[in-house]
Design an enzyme around this catalytic site. Structure first.
Site, PDB file in Angstrom:
ATOM      1  N   ASP A 100      -3.972   4.163  16.554  1.00 43.34           N
ATOM      2  CA  ASP A 100      -5.156   4.937  16.936  1.00 43.34           C
ATOM      3  C   ASP A 100      -4.957   5.601  18.296  1.00 43.34           C
ATOM      4  O   ASP A 100      -4.417   4.975  19.204  1.00 43.34           O
ATOM      5  CB  ASP A 100      -6.360   3.990  17.016  1.00 43.34           C
ATOM      6  CG  ASP A 100      -6.460   3.085  15.794  1.00 43.34           C
ATOM      7  OD1 ASP A 100      -6.821   3.587  14.730  1.00 43.34           O
ATOM      8  OD2 ASP A 100      -6.126   1.877  15.909  1.00 43.34           O
TER       9      ASP A 100
ATOM     10  N   LYS B 100      -9.050   9.242  17.141  1.00 42.92           N
ATOM     11  CA  LYS B 100     -10.320   8.509  17.325  1.00 42.92           C
ATOM     12  C   LYS B 100     -11.362   9.367  18.043  1.00 42.92           C
ATOM     13  O   LYS B 100     -11.984   8.919  19.011  1.00 42.92           O
ATOM     14  CB  LYS B 100     -10.055   7.225  18.113  1.00 42.92           C
ATOM     15  CG  LYS B 100      -9.447   6.114  17.251  1.00 42.92           C
ATOM     16  CD  LYS B 100     -10.483   5.504  16.329  1.00 42.92           C
ATOM     17  CE  LYS B 100      -9.960   4.292  15.552  1.00 42.92           C
ATOM     18  NZ  LYS B 100     -10.813   3.944  14.420  1.00 42.92           N
TER      19      LYS B 100
ATOM     20  N   GLU C  95       0.436   2.436  11.198  1.00 45.33           N
ATOM     21  CA  GLU C  95      -0.784   3.155  11.588  1.00 45.33           C
ATOM     22  C   GLU C  95      -1.154   2.788  13.009  1.00 45.33           C
ATOM     23  O   GLU C  95      -0.986   1.632  13.406  1.00 45.33           O
ATOM     24  CB  GLU C  95      -1.928   2.752  10.635  1.00 45.33           C
ATOM     25  CG  GLU C  95      -3.214   3.524  10.829  1.00 45.33           C
ATOM     26  CD  GLU C  95      -4.264   2.837  11.711  1.00 45.33           C
ATOM     27  OE1 GLU C  95      -5.351   3.407  11.857  1.00 45.33           O
ATOM     28  OE2 GLU C  95      -4.003   1.741  12.279  1.00 45.33           O
TER      29      GLU C  95
ATOM     30  N   HIS D 120      -0.893  -2.034  10.039  1.00 47.22           N
ATOM     31  CA  HIS D 120      -2.137  -1.559  10.650  1.00 47.22           C
ATOM     32  C   HIS D 120      -2.212  -1.916  12.133  1.00 47.22           C
ATOM     33  O   HIS D 120      -2.193  -3.106  12.480  1.00 47.22           O
ATOM     34  CB  HIS D 120      -3.299  -2.197   9.881  1.00 47.22           C
ATOM     35  CG  HIS D 120      -4.651  -1.784  10.341  1.00 47.22           C
ATOM     36  ND1 HIS D 120      -5.573  -2.677  10.825  1.00 47.22           N
ATOM     37  CD2 HIS D 120      -5.247  -0.566  10.405  1.00 47.22           C
ATOM     38  CE1 HIS D 120      -6.679  -2.030  11.139  1.00 47.22           C
ATOM     39  NE2 HIS D 120      -6.505  -0.754  10.900  1.00 47.22           N
ATOM     40  N   ARG D 121      -2.257  -0.916  13.003  1.00 46.75           N
ATOM     41  CA  ARG D 121      -2.208  -1.088  14.472  1.00 46.75           C
ATOM     42  C   ARG D 121      -0.917  -1.822  14.854  1.00 46.75           C
ATOM     43  O   ARG D 121      -0.911  -2.647  15.774  1.00 46.75           O
ATOM     44  CB  ARG D 121      -3.435  -1.856  14.998  1.00 46.75           C
ATOM     45  CG  ARG D 121      -4.775  -1.299  14.508  1.00 46.75           C
ATOM     46  CD  ARG D 121      -5.974  -2.084  15.016  1.00 46.75           C
ATOM     47  NE  ARG D 121      -7.184  -1.751  14.287  1.00 46.75           N
ATOM     48  CZ  ARG D 121      -8.338  -2.375  14.422  1.00 46.75           C
ATOM     49  NH1 ARG D 121      -8.456  -3.365  15.282  1.00 46.75           N
ATOM     50  NH2 ARG D 121      -9.386  -2.012  13.701  1.00 46.75           N
TER      51      ARG D 121
ATOM     52  N   HIS E  23      -7.393   1.009  19.915  1.00 45.82           N
ATOM     53  CA  HIS E  23      -8.380   1.182  18.842  1.00 45.82           C
ATOM     54  C   HIS E  23      -9.781   1.531  19.341  1.00 45.82           C
ATOM     55  O   HIS E  23     -10.401   2.475  18.875  1.00 45.82           O
ATOM     56  CB  HIS E  23      -8.465  -0.074  17.962  1.00 45.82           C
ATOM     57  CG  HIS E  23      -9.491   0.063  16.880  1.00 45.82           C
ATOM     58  ND1 HIS E  23     -10.805  -0.321  17.045  1.00 45.82           N
ATOM     59  CD2 HIS E  23      -9.417   0.602  15.648  1.00 45.82           C
ATOM     60  CE1 HIS E  23     -11.482  -0.044  15.943  1.00 45.82           C
ATOM     61  NE2 HIS E  23     -10.658   0.518  15.075  1.00 45.82           N
TER      62      HIS E  23
ATOM     63  N   ASP F 283      -2.784  -5.901   8.326  1.00 47.11           N
ATOM     64  CA  ASP F 283      -2.434  -6.525   9.604  1.00 47.11           C
ATOM     65  C   ASP F 283      -1.235  -7.471   9.443  1.00 47.11           C
ATOM     66  O   ASP F 283      -0.664  -7.920  10.431  1.00 47.11           O
ATOM     67  CB  ASP F 283      -3.628  -7.344  10.138  1.00 47.11           C
ATOM     68  CG  ASP F 283      -4.868  -6.485  10.358  1.00 47.11           C
ATOM     69  OD1 ASP F 283      -4.722  -5.287  10.655  1.00 47.11           O
ATOM     70  OD2 ASP F 283      -5.989  -7.027  10.222  1.00 47.11           O
TER      71      ASP F 283
ATOM     72  N   GLU G 185      -4.076   8.005  13.829  1.00 43.14           N
ATOM     73  CA  GLU G 185      -5.522   8.172  13.636  1.00 43.14           C
ATOM     74  C   GLU G 185      -6.155   8.743  14.896  1.00 43.14           C
ATOM     75  O   GLU G 185      -6.077   8.138  15.973  1.00 43.14           O
ATOM     76  CB  GLU G 185      -6.177   6.836  13.256  1.00 43.14           C
ATOM     77  CG  GLU G 185      -7.651   7.041  12.963  1.00 43.14           C
ATOM     78  CD  GLU G 185      -8.431   5.764  12.691  1.00 43.14           C
ATOM     79  OE1 GLU G 185      -7.839   4.709  12.403  1.00 43.14           O
ATOM     80  OE2 GLU G 185      -9.666   5.848  12.800  1.00 43.14           O
TER      81      GLU G 185
HETATM   82  O1  G3P Z   1      -6.630   4.145   9.447  1.00 46.14           O
HETATM   83  C1  G3P Z   1      -7.086   3.052   8.760  1.00 46.14           C
HETATM   84  C2  G3P Z   1      -7.963   2.178   9.617  1.00 46.14           C
HETATM   85  O2  G3P Z   1      -7.285   1.930  10.807  1.00 46.14           O
HETATM   86  C3  G3P Z   1      -9.302   2.807   9.931  1.00 46.14           C
HETATM   87  O3  G3P Z   1     -10.159   1.941  10.566  1.00 46.14           O
HETATM   88  O4  G3P Z   1     -11.287   1.017  12.546  1.00 46.14           O
HETATM   89  O5  G3P Z   1      -9.090   0.082  11.835  1.00 46.14           O
HETATM   90  O6  G3P Z   1      -9.205   2.329  12.879  1.00 46.14           O
HETATM   91  P1  G3P Z   1      -9.909   1.314  12.025  1.00 46.14           P
HETATM   92 MG    MG Z   2      -7.125   2.912  12.725  1.00 49.05          MG
END
Ligand code: G3P
Ligand code: MG
Length: 239
Positions: free
Chosen positions: A35, A110, A33, A6-7, A48, A228, A108
């Protein structure tokens, strides 16, 4: 159950930086993943928040600054002095890094706060340029952006992001349409979503950093988690 960093590997590296993506690229996890936002001069950048305040030594909205202005700021030091010198990555820089790996890329969009006119088409163009169309899933809380992806490039996989316990989520998903649900962890195991699992539609859950929650989601039939701590959760799930 599959794992997406994640990120990037954001628990141990500054989120959405080349350092966090290099670490993710090294790991045997399924995917990563990140953003995407649009700068004042129409460039795609990986970050993000709508502003750079939390993750850099600068301030202000991404949409109000050019790429060269944004590149002046440090995006590593806020996390640890060890990462001083990290800059905001462009989407192109991140795609280039993963071009030679096996990782599935969850981009993702945004555009749920600011609409970022034209961003979806630009992202699709770049994915094509890097020949990554079969290795991406585009997701967003902005379901109109997902609809646009399906209109412009029906062969690209999409995921509708949601935190809400929806009524008749299957009808909702088909109506967009989208290929998968990317759900907040507690929402993903609510009975309302049973029909999504029964229909064989992929559910991916965010953000899961606890082993016990990962196990719960695995038992519920979740296809993948965003975490994470990809290295730790991979070791746990593959023990
Ligand atoms: O894509 C999953 C998750 O990243 C969505 O929430 O706020 O972390 O971008 P956020
Ligand atoms: Mg995200």
């Amino acid at each position: 159950m599959l794992i997406y960093a994640h990120r990037g590997a954001s628990g141990t590296y500054p989120e959405n930086t080349i350092a966090s993506f290099r670490e993710a690229a090294r790991l045997p996890v399924h995917g990563v993943e990140f953003d995407v936002h649009l700068t004042k001069d129409g460039e795609l950048v990986v970050i993000h928040d709508e502003t750079i305040d939390r993750t850099s030594d600068g301030t202000g909205y991404v949409k109000d600054q050019t790429l060269s202005q944004l590149k002046e700021y440090d995006f590593g030091n806020w996390f640890s002095p060890q990462f001083e010198g990290e800059t905001i990555p462009t989407l192109g820089e991140v795609l280039e890094l993963f071009q030679s790996t096996h990782h599935h890329l969850n981009i993702e969009l945004k555009s749920d706060i600011f609409p970022y006119e034209g961003m979806t088409a630009k992202v699709l163009e770049l994915i094509k340029e890097y020949d990554l169309e079969s290795r991406v899933v585009l997701s967003s809380f902005d379901h109109s952006a997902i609809q646009e992806v399906k209109r412009l490039a029906p062969h690209i996989e999409t995921g509708a992001l949601a935190m809400e316990v929806l009524v008749r989520p299957l009808d909702y998903l088909k109506n967009i349409p989208a290929d998968a649900f990317h759900l907040l962890f507690p929402t993903a195991i609510r009975p309302a979503y049973r029909e999504i699992y029964d229909a064989g539609i992929p559910v991916r859950a965010f953000t899961v950093n606890e082993e016990s929650y990962a196990r719960l989601l695995q038992q519920a039939g979740v296809q993948a988690i965003f975490t994470d701590y990809p290295e730790r959760l991979f070791a746990f799930l593959n023990a």
